[in-house]
Structure formats: structure tokens, C-alpha cells
Design a protein around this motif. Structure first.
Motif, PDB file in Angstrom:
ATOM      1  N   ASN A  52       0.824  -1.213   0.000  1.00  0.00           N
ATOM      2  CA  ASN A  52       0.000   0.000   0.000  1.00  0.00           C
ATOM      3  C   ASN A  52       0.861   1.267   0.000  1.00  0.00           C
ATOM      4  O   ASN A  52       0.539   2.254  -0.667  1.00  0.00           O
ATOM      5  CB  ASN A  52      -0.932  -0.002   1.211  1.00  0.00           C
ATOM      6  CG  ASN A  52      -1.996  -1.072   1.109  1.00  0.00           C
ATOM      7  OD1 ASN A  52      -2.380  -1.476   0.016  1.00  0.00           O
ATOM      8  ND2 ASN A  52      -2.480  -1.549   2.252  1.00  0.00           N
ATOM      9  N   ASP A 112       2.182   1.730  -3.490  1.00  0.00           N
ATOM     10  CA  ASP A 112       1.140   2.247  -4.380  1.00  0.00           C
ATOM     11  C   ASP A 112       0.899   3.739  -4.145  1.00  0.00           C
ATOM     12  O   ASP A 112       0.686   4.509  -5.098  1.00  0.00           O
ATOM     13  CB  ASP A 112      -0.162   1.465  -4.173  1.00  0.00           C
ATOM     14  CG  ASP A 112      -0.066   0.049  -4.720  1.00  0.00           C
ATOM     15  OD1 ASP A 112       0.802  -0.185  -5.577  1.00  0.00           O
ATOM     16  OD2 ASP A 112      -0.859  -0.815  -4.290  1.00  0.00           O
ATOM     17  N   GLU A 113       0.921   4.160  -2.878  1.00  0.00           N
ATOM     18  CA  GLU A 113       0.706   5.572  -2.573  1.00  0.00           C
ATOM     19  C   GLU A 113       1.838   6.443  -3.109  1.00  0.00           C
ATOM     20  O   GLU A 113       1.606   7.525  -3.656  1.00  0.00           O
ATOM     21  CB  GLU A 113       0.565   5.754  -1.063  1.00  0.00           C
ATOM     22  CG  GLU A 113      -0.736   5.209  -0.491  1.00  0.00           C
ATOM     23  CD  GLU A 113      -0.820   5.401   1.012  1.00  0.00           C
ATOM     24  OE1 GLU A 113       0.113   6.022   1.583  1.00  0.00           O
ATOM     25  OE2 GLU A 113      -1.803   4.934   1.615  1.00  0.00           O
ATOM     26  N   LYS A 156       3.747   5.815  -5.645  1.00  0.00           N
ATOM     27  CA  LYS A 156       3.727   5.844  -7.106  1.00  0.00           C
ATOM     28  C   LYS A 156       2.407   6.367  -7.667  1.00  0.00           C
ATOM     29  O   LYS A 156       2.229   6.418  -8.895  1.00  0.00           O
ATOM     30  CB  LYS A 156       4.002   4.443  -7.657  1.00  0.00           C
ATOM     31  CG  LYS A 156       5.403   3.940  -7.337  1.00  0.00           C
ATOM     32  CD  LYS A 156       5.688   2.622  -8.032  1.00  0.00           C
ATOM     33  CE  LYS A 156       7.122   2.169  -7.774  1.00  0.00           C
ATOM     34  NZ  LYS A 156       7.421   0.900  -8.477  1.00  0.00           N
ATOM     35  N   ARG A 203      -0.596   5.032  -7.554  1.00  0.00           N
ATOM     36  CA  ARG A 203      -1.437   4.024  -8.171  1.00  0.00           C
ATOM     37  C   ARG A 203      -2.680   3.785  -7.328  1.00  0.00           C
ATOM     38  O   ARG A 203      -2.638   3.845  -6.109  1.00  0.00           O
ATOM     39  CB  ARG A 203      -0.665   2.707  -8.339  1.00  0.00           C
ATOM     40  CG  ARG A 203       0.459   2.796  -9.334  1.00  0.00           C
ATOM     41  CD  ARG A 203       1.059   1.439  -9.626  1.00  0.00           C
ATOM     42  NE  ARG A 203       1.578   0.792  -8.438  1.00  0.00           N
ATOM     43  CZ  ARG A 203       2.663   0.038  -8.414  1.00  0.00           C
ATOM     44  NH1 ARG A 203       3.360  -0.135  -9.522  1.00  0.00           N
ATOM     45  NH2 ARG A 203       3.071  -0.523  -7.291  1.00  0.00           N
ATOM     46  N   PRO A 227      -5.688   1.515  -5.629  1.00  0.00           N
ATOM     47  CA  PRO A 227      -5.795   0.127  -5.141  1.00  0.00           C
ATOM     48  C   PRO A 227      -6.400  -0.759  -6.218  1.00  0.00           C
ATOM     49  O   PRO A 227      -7.180  -0.293  -7.062  1.00  0.00           O
ATOM     50  CB  PRO A 227      -6.733   0.251  -3.928  1.00  0.00           C
ATOM     51  CG  PRO A 227      -6.648   1.675  -3.514  1.00  0.00           C
ATOM     52  CD  PRO A 227      -6.394   2.471  -4.754  1.00  0.00           C
TER      53      PRO A 227
END
Length: 393
Positions: A207, A210-211, A213, A215, A217
Motif C-alpha cells: 500500500n 502504491d501511494e 507511485k 497508483r 488500489p
């Protein structure tokens, strides 16, 4: 019958309750066939009128109680009723002129109790029936087993020993298997908690990546939602259900990702059907650590290449992996260096940014759990030379 055969064939995948239900069905089929053949014939044997009337009625009543208990999902009641039924048949035949049938039914009754694999049931019912069988052999032994024997007492003792040994051997088996099962259950729960903890760290890292970059979820991506919808429609076509229901379920599944599942389940305005669907879909939500992630990780690791196989690939203790002292010392140095330098602990803001301090490593090495990795000699060596570890690593 096809469903019963499938359950028997795949019994290792059934829950304990479903497995017990399947065993009860098998015993009920046996009781129905045996009672249908033997009870009407035995009515014409040399019984008193009370026995001829009471025994079949008792058997039929207990059989119906077992069947009804199975239908209404009272599984334990159904199991006990089937045992009472076979015991009633046993006593019924031990009063007949065919004493050998009664003796064989004692063994069959014990076999049914063994089939259920319940220690309490076997000790209480099986123990009482074994005691009854020992007295039965001593009283009816001449007509039962020793009709052509010169030494009736010796023959009776032989068969009493066989019956008692049969009971005791399986009693010992149940005690040992129960202890092994308890140990394995404890180990499974302990390992499962460790895996869940590590999986939680992995998901937290994912997570955070992802944050950073930017992106979304995975459950918010169009590709994932499209894939889930197509799979849902495909399954619905196989089940031949109404299409709008599966689409509503899929939409509700995506909706739950943005909700607090406990709030939904405890909401007074939510209907019973909504709570039922929310509870069922909860295990497949991707917004938190869940069973679906466990399946995903198992699948990925199944096909992911690992280190080459060797004999001690599952060993965790360094004394099993390395036999010479120098390699064990090097392994201990690597463990200490890793714990002291790698950020694997939560800081006061809840981020994994902190590594172990020297004092915390000492405390960790003195815990009982560390014995799975280090021996007493390794820990003693570390405590004796801890200043060198602290100053040079």
C-alpha cells in the motif's frame, strides 16, 4: 447417493461438522438395512411379548430421532441417537437364543463408536458396552462360544481378553491421536498467526508503494472490476440463476470495499439479507488483510522459484543447518547484524522504520520462542561476548 459418494471421496476437505454429518448418514443407512432385515425376523424368535414389542419400537423411535436430528442440524443429538439404536439392537440380540449374534453385535457397536472417532462417546458408551459384553460372555459363554470345548472357563477368559483388548487398543489410539491432533491444531494456529502477521507487513508495504507511485488500489481499477463482473456472470450462467441478482451482488461487493464492514454488520437499518451477504463477502474484500490474500500468496509462492533444494531446507535452528562452530558463529553474527540494522519494528507513528537496539536483541534472545532458531550454547556464547557484537557490528 451421488452427493454422499462425493462427500466420502473428498472427506479430507470437509469441515468437522460436515464430516460428522456424513458419518451419521452412513451409519443410518447401515442401521436401516440391518434393522429392516433382522428385526422382523427376530420377532418370531423365542422372546417374551414385552421384548418383542418394546425392542422394535425403541429401535424405530431412536432411528427417527436420529434422522430428524440430522435434518434440523442437531448433529450431536443425531450421533448419540444412532449409538443408542445400535446398543438397543445389541441388547435385543443378546437376549435371543442366537448368542453368537449378540456377541458379534457388541463388536459391531464398538466399531460404530470407533467410526465416529469421538473420545468421550467411546469411553462412556464403549466402556459400558464392553463391561456388559464381559458379563455376557461369562454368563452365556457355554452356549455362545464353548459348545464343543472341554475347558469352558479358559474359553470364556480368552474371548473376554479379546473383547477387552479390542476396547483398550482403540482407547489408546484415541488418546494418542487426540493428543497429536491437539498439538497439530496448536501448531497450526501458532504458525497461522505468524503468517498473518507477516502478510500484514507485506500488504502495508504494498500500500505504501502504491501511494508513493500514485497508483489506485487494485479493487478500484477498471480491469479488476471488469474481470470480477465477467467471472460472476460466467458462474451465474453455470448455476442458471437470475442475472440481475449476481450483478447486484457484484456491485455490493465493490461497495463494501469503501465501507467499514463492522458498521454494516451492526447497522440497525441493514436488512438480514444485507448482513448475510456482507458477512459472506467480507472474507474476499481486498481493502484489508483477508482470506483472499492468503489464497493469492499461496498461489504466487507455489509457482515462484526458490532456492535449490537441500536436505535441511526446512530447518530453522542454526545447529541443524551448520555443524561446525565457525559457521554457527558467523550465522549468529548475521542474525545480530540483521536485527540491528534492518527496520522491522513499528515506530511511535505506526510506521515500520525502527530496528532492534542492542538491549532489545538481548531481551529477544532470552525469550523462549528464540529456541526454535538458537540453541542454549549459541545464546550463552552471545551473552558472554555481547560487548564485541555491540561495538563491532
Amino acid at each position: 447417493m451421488k452427493n454422499l459418494y462425493r462427500k466420502l471421496r473428498n472427506s479430507e476437505f470437509l469441515s468437522l461438522t460436515e464430516l460428522l454429518k456424513t458419518k451419521i448418514v452412513v451409519v443410518l443407512i447401515f442401521l436401516f438395512i440391518f434393522g429392516l432385515i433382522s428385526v422382523p425376523i427376530a420377532v418370531f424368535e423365542g422372546f417374551s411379548f414385552d421384548v418383542r414389542l418394546f425392542a422394535p419400537i425403541s429401535f424405530i423411535t431412536l432411528f427417527l430421532i436420529s434422522l430428524i436430528g440430522l435434518i434440523i442440524n442437531r448433529v450431536r443429538l443425531s450421533m448419540h441417537s444412532t449409538i443408542y439404536s445400535i446398543i438397543a439392537l445389541t441388547i435385543y440380540y443378546t437376549e435371543s437364543a442366537y448368542y453368537l449374534y449378540g456377541f458379534l453385535l457388541i463388536l459391531i457397536s464398538l466399531t460404530v463408536m470407533i467410526f465416529y472417532q469421538d473420545l468421550y462417546t467411546y469411553v462412556v458408551y464403549g466402556g459400558g458396552l464392553t463391561i456388559y459384553g464381559l458379563f455376557y460372555i461369562s454368563i452365556r459363554g457355554e452356549a455362545l462360544l464353548a459348545l464343543h470345548e472341554d475347558n469352558v472357563v479358559l474359553s470364556n477368559l480368552t474371548y473376554q481378553f479379546m473383547l477387552a483388548s479390542f476396547f483398550l487398543v482403540y482407547l489408546l489410539y484415541f488418546i494418542l491421536s487426540d493428543n497429536i491432533y491437539s498439538f497439530l491444531s496448536y501448531e497450526y494456529l501458532r504458525k497461522n498467526e505468524m503468517v498473518k502477521k507477516q502478510r500484514k507487513y507485506c500488504l502495508k508495504y504494498l500500500n505504501e508503494i502504491d501511494e508513493k507511485k500514485g497508483r489506485k488500489p487494485i479493487y478500484e481499477t477498471v480491469e479488476f472490476q471488469k474481470t470480477v463482473s465477467e467471472i460472476g456472470v460466467f458462474i451465474n450462467e453455470i448455476l442458471e440463476k437470475r442475472g440481475e441478482k449476481i450483478l447486484e451482488t457484484i456491485e455490493f461487493y465493490f461497495f463494501l470495499h469503501k465501507q467499514n464492514i463492522e458498521t454494516v454488520l451492526n447497522s440497525p437499518s441493514a436488512t438480514t439479507l444485507t448482513k448475510k451477504y456482507a458477512n459472506q463477502l467480507n472474507k474476499y474484500l481486498l481493502s484489508k488483510d483477508n482470506e483472499i490474500y492468503a489464497i493469492q500468496f499461496d498461489l504466487i509462492n507455489k509457482y515462484k522459484s526458490a532456492y535449490s533444494e537441500h536436505n535441511n531446507r526446512y530447518s530453522t535452528r542454526i545447529d541443524e543447518i551448520f555443524k561446525d562452530s565457525s559457521n554457527r558463529v558467523l550465522a549468529l553474527l548475521i542474525i545480530y547484524k540483521t536485527l540491528k540494522s534492518e527496520p522491522i519494528l513499528y515506530d511511535k507513528w505506526g510506521q515500520i522504520e525502527r530496528s532492534y537496539s542492542h538491549d532489545e536483541i538481548i531481551q529477544l534472545f532470552q525469550n523462549k520462542e528464540i529456541r526454535e532458531f538458537l540453541t542454549y550454547e549459541d545464546i550463552k556464547f552471545f551473552l558472554k561476548h555481547q560487548q564485541y557484537f555491540e561495538n563491532y557490528l
